[in-house]
Design a protein around this motif. Structure first.
Motif, PDB file in Angstrom:
ATOM      1  N   HIS A  87       0.871  -1.444  -0.050  1.00 38.36           N
ATOM      2  CA  HIS A  87       0.061  -0.036   0.004  1.00 38.36           C
ATOM      3  C   HIS A  87       0.916   1.236   0.107  1.00 38.36           C
ATOM      4  O   HIS A  87       0.467   2.392  -0.651  1.00 38.36           O
ATOM      5  N   ALA A  88       1.888   1.210   0.818  1.00 43.48           N
ATOM      6  CA  ALA A  88       2.909   2.303   0.621  1.00 43.48           C
ATOM      7  C   ALA A  88       3.439   2.639  -0.646  1.00 43.48           C
ATOM      8  O   ALA A  88       3.528   3.706  -1.033  1.00 43.48           O
ATOM      9  N   LEU A  89       3.891   1.412  -1.411  1.00 43.70           N
ATOM     10  CA  LEU A  89       4.255   1.689  -2.616  1.00 43.70           C
ATOM     11  C   LEU A  89       3.164   2.034  -3.703  1.00 43.70           C
ATOM     12  O   LEU A  89       3.494   3.101  -4.378  1.00 43.70           O
ATOM     13  N   ALA A  90       1.952   1.670  -3.591  1.00 44.17           N
ATOM     14  CA  ALA A  90       1.034   2.316  -4.370  1.00 44.17           C
ATOM     15  C   ALA A  90       0.858   3.766  -4.248  1.00 44.17           C
ATOM     16  O   ALA A  90       0.429   4.311  -5.047  1.00 44.17           O
ATOM     17  N   THR A  91       0.798   4.147  -2.895  1.00 42.38           N
ATOM     18  CA  THR A  91       0.281   5.414  -2.440  1.00 42.38           C
ATOM     19  C   THR A  91       1.438   6.498  -3.081  1.00 42.38           C
ATOM     20  O   THR A  91       1.191   7.565  -3.558  1.00 42.38           O
ATOM     21  N   ASN A  92       2.693   5.889  -2.801  1.00 40.15           N
ATOM     22  CA  ASN A  92       3.936   6.792  -3.592  1.00 40.15           C
ATOM     23  C   ASN A  92       3.684   7.053  -4.932  1.00 40.15           C
ATOM     24  O   ASN A  92       3.664   8.148  -5.283  1.00 40.15           O
ATOM     25  N   LEU A  93       3.167   5.943  -5.697  1.00 40.27           N
ATOM     26  CA  LEU A  93       2.816   5.925  -7.179  1.00 40.27           C
ATOM     27  C   LEU A  93       1.840   7.059  -7.457  1.00 40.27           C
ATOM     28  O   LEU A  93       1.747   7.998  -8.320  1.00 40.27           O
ATOM     29  N   LEU A  94       0.824   6.813  -6.813  1.00 42.78           N
ATOM     30  CA  LEU A  94      -0.473   7.897  -6.936  1.00 42.78           C
ATOM     31  C   LEU A  94      -0.060   9.108  -6.628  1.00 42.78           C
ATOM     32  O   LEU A  94      -0.633  10.130  -7.262  1.00 42.78           O
ATOM     33  N   HIS A  95       0.751   9.523  -5.463  1.00 40.05           N
ATOM     34  CA  HIS A  95       1.208  10.892  -5.324  1.00 40.05           C
ATOM     35  C   HIS A  95       2.096  11.455  -6.563  1.00 40.05           C
ATOM     36  O   HIS A  95       1.951  12.483  -6.794  1.00 40.05           O
ATOM     37  N   ARG A  96       2.890  10.574  -7.057  1.00 39.23           N
ATOM     38  CA  ARG A  96       3.635  11.026  -7.993  1.00 39.23           C
ATOM     39  C   ARG A  96       2.822  11.184  -9.347  1.00 39.23           C
ATOM     40  O   ARG A  96       3.239  12.168 -10.193  1.00 39.23           O
ATOM     41  N   TYR A  97       2.039  10.601  -9.568  1.00 42.16           N
ATOM     42  CA  TYR A  97       1.020  10.677 -10.987  1.00 42.16           C
ATOM     43  C   TYR A  97      -0.409  10.923 -10.739  1.00 42.16           C
ATOM     44  O   TYR A  97      -0.928  10.489 -11.557  1.00 42.16           O
TER      45      TYR A  97
END
Length: 298
Positions: A87-97
């Protein structure tokens, strides 16, 4: 710290060139095997630490893995691979894009308190529209939320929604109001984080290519506790599935009920990843073999 792997652990540590499923019973040293495998990938296979991602199921497990990599494997803190929860990996992706999938840059995942307040808003809003919860056998709002999470995580609704037209109409209203409330508070819940991350990687080839170029090796712990949606996200993170290693116990899943974990994803791993190899870890340092044998029978 001196470490002598068992024959089974040595095979897991040194395996290379195809997807790997590690079936590890309790007390068999799976975390140690994962960390020593990472050490081997860096020191022997010469894979840059920044191109190795390790995914754990909880934040506590993330901390434990990082400590083992530093203290037992001697990897400096500035040379650690990327270790995080999915979930942390996914959250970082979403903040970036975020702009690519219509999210505001300041979105957040609600805390438990915020979520209770948000559901109270949804309940009040539905009541204002003439739908009281619970009412004459209709479930509580928490039951609708659980059904929503199941639909998003597994792609199917529970029977109590599907088989009752009135409940289905109320469920559809709940989903509409719940999603509107999340947008109002600029929030997305934990299930939606994974939904949006999968959507991002499926719909935007350039983003997928950028991520996959960064991830040469992906190691996933407690894979039996991931639900179908999370397993789908895993499959999109690494381009060459030869760099994928999942570890789990197909006899042990504690999240099937309320997180919709899918142990079949571990059991049927070779069906999804055709060239996958399976390696066992069977020597338990925690329990005598007879106790493990009897536990498996139960």
């Amino acid at each position: 710290m001196s470490f002598t792997p068992t024959d089974e652990q040595k095979l897991v540590i040194e395996h290379f060139g195809s997807p790997l499923r590690v079936l590890a019973g309790p007390g068999t040293g799976k975390t140690t095997s994962i960390t020593r495998r990472i050490q081997h990938l860096i020191n022997v296979r010469r894979i840059p630490h920044a191109n190795i991602y390790a995914v754990t199921f909880t934040r506590a497990a993330t901390g434990e893995m990082r400590r083992k990599l530093e203290r037992e494997c001697g990897i400096r803190s500035d040379k650690l691979p990327r270790v995080s929860t999915l979930h942390a990996l996914a959250t970082n992706l979403l903040h970036r894009y975020h702009a690519l999938i219509g999210l505001s840059g300041d979105f957040h995942t609600p805390s438990e308190l915020e979520k209770r307040l948000l559901l109270a808003d949804v309940t009040a809003d539905m009541a204002a529209r003439g739908v009281q919860l619970p009412f004459r056998g209709f479930p509580k709002v928490a039951n609708f939320l659980e059904a929503y999470d199941q639909e998003r995580s597994c792609g199917k609704l529970p029977d109590w929604v599907i088989n009752d037209a009135q409940k289905k109409r109320r469920y559809d209203l709940f989903v509409q109001r719940y999603q509107e409330a999340l947008r109002f508070y600029r929030a997305i819940d934990w299930t939606e984080v994974v939904v949006k991350a999968v959507q991002l990687l499926k719909e935007h080839a350039s983003v997928r290519a950028e991520l996959q170029a960064a991830v040469q090796q992906l190691l996933v712990d407690e894979y039996q506790d991931f639900n179908p949606l999370e397993q789908d996200l895993v499959s999109h993170i690494v381009s060459s599935h030869n760099g994928l290693c999942v570890v789990g116990d197909d006899d042990q899943s504690i999240f099937e009920t309320f997180r919709f974990a899918n142990p079949a994803g571990l059991i049927d791993f070779s069906l999804r990843y055709g060239s996958a190899q399976t390696l066992p870890l069977t020597v338990s340092n925690r329990c005598p073999p007879k106790i493990i044998e009897k536990a498996l029978r139960v």
